[in-house]
Write a protein that holds these residues in place. Sequence first.
Motif, short mmCIF file in Angstrom:
data_model
loop_
_atom_site.label_atom_id
_atom_site.label_comp_id
_atom_site.label_asym_id
_atom_site.label_seq_id
_atom_site.Cartn_x
_atom_site.Cartn_y
_atom_site.Cartn_z
N UNK A 135 0.83 -1.21 0.00
CA UNK A 135 0.00 0.00 0.00
C UNK A 135 0.87 1.26 0.00
N UNK A 136 1.95 1.26 0.77
CA UNK A 136 2.86 2.41 0.80
C UNK A 136 3.48 2.63 -0.58
N UNK A 137 3.85 1.54 -1.22
CA UNK A 137 4.42 1.65 -2.56
C UNK A 137 3.40 2.22 -3.54
N UNK A 138 2.16 1.80 -3.41
CA UNK A 138 1.10 2.29 -4.30
C UNK A 138 0.83 3.77 -4.06
N UNK A 139 0.89 4.21 -2.81
CA UNK A 139 0.75 5.64 -2.51
C UNK A 139 1.84 6.45 -3.19
N UNK A 140 3.07 5.94 -3.13
CA UNK A 140 4.20 6.62 -3.78
C UNK A 140 3.99 6.72 -5.29
N UNK A 163 -7.40 0.68 1.21
CA UNK A 163 -8.14 -0.57 1.40
C UNK A 163 -7.20 -1.73 1.69
N UNK A 164 -6.05 -1.76 1.01
CA UNK A 164 -5.09 -2.83 1.24
C UNK A 164 -4.53 -2.78 2.65
N UNK A 221 -10.14 4.85 5.91
CA UNK A 221 -8.73 4.78 5.52
C UNK A 221 -8.56 4.92 4.00
N UNK A 222 -9.37 4.22 3.18
CA UNK A 222 -9.26 4.47 1.74
C UNK A 222 -9.52 5.94 1.36
N UNK A 223 -10.51 6.56 2.02
CA UNK A 223 -10.76 7.99 1.75
C UNK A 223 -9.55 8.83 2.13
N UNK A 224 -8.91 8.46 3.25
CA UNK A 224 -7.69 9.15 3.65
C UNK A 224 -6.57 8.95 2.65
N UNK A 225 -6.52 7.76 2.05
CA UNK A 225 -5.52 7.50 1.03
C UNK A 225 -5.69 8.40 -0.18
N UNK A 226 -6.96 8.62 -0.57
CA UNK A 226 -7.24 9.53 -1.69
C UNK A 226 -6.74 10.93 -1.37
N UNK A 227 -7.09 11.44 -0.19
CA UNK A 227 -6.66 12.78 0.21
C UNK A 227 -5.14 12.88 0.28
N UNK A 269 -7.64 7.18 -7.18
CA UNK A 269 -8.08 5.78 -7.14
C UNK A 269 -6.98 4.89 -6.58
N UNK A 270 -5.73 5.17 -6.95
CA UNK A 270 -4.62 4.40 -6.40
C UNK A 270 -4.53 4.60 -4.89
N UNK A 271 -4.78 5.82 -4.44
CA UNK A 271 -4.79 6.08 -3.00
C UNK A 271 -5.88 5.31 -2.28
N UNK A 272 -7.05 5.21 -2.93
CA UNK A 272 -8.17 4.45 -2.34
C UNK A 272 -7.79 2.97 -2.21
#
Length: 242
Positions: free
Chosen positions: A78-83, A181-182, A204-210, A174-177
């Motif tokens: 998930x961290x890699x996907x955020x990057x 989720x992961x 948490x997925x919503x937080x990933x988007x932000x 979408x990648x952040x979402x």
Amino acid sequence: MDIANPQFWIAVLQIIAIDIVLGGDNAVVIALACRRLPEKQRNLGIFWGVFGAIGLRVILIFFALSLLAIPFLKIIAALLLLWIGIKLLQPEPDSNGHQVDASTTLMGAIKTIIIADAVMSLDNVIAIAGAAKDSIGLVIFGLVVSVPIIVWGSKLVMKLMDRFPIVIVIGAGLLGWIAGDMSVTDAITREWVNANAAFLHWLVPAGGVLLVVVIGKWLAARTQAKMAPIVDLADDINKPLS
């Protein structure tokens, strides 16, 4: 499983359906990764990116159940996907009139597609493996059939991004979402979240988007601010003498 058996074709259709549903994420990643390529390079980027991603997914099928049971693996993914999502929001580097090395750009796009698909496929391969009834040949057949679906989807998304830049932001979000989720479905967090904080499945997925959009846009603004004086200087130098 015998090819003449109706169950074989039911399994094939199930795998294709899974890839249609889950392939939207892959199409977005492919489109985002290839959007900066020259027009002639885009089809190559799509082809080799999809080829590598599908090959990697076939390999992951063998290890799907054991991989998902490893604690913290999905959190790291998930961290890699955020990057990757943040990186995809950054502005194109200014070539200052110099030709960009197309081969380097193409390889970078292919690498991004494969890495992103790797971290996004941990859940996908479980569904595919279940539909295939432990038949790796059936998995490969179903994935090969699904390739045109993913390729067509990525081309459509790229056309939308060329016309509507906001689609780039939506794709990165979408990648952040997916990353969020992961992180709450990892082997180390899943049971606690389900028992004590089920709301984290959407929070948490919503937080990933932000996180992706805010940090990505902030870094992009900083980069553009640093580039602005250089661009102005280059314009001054290129002005004809009066």
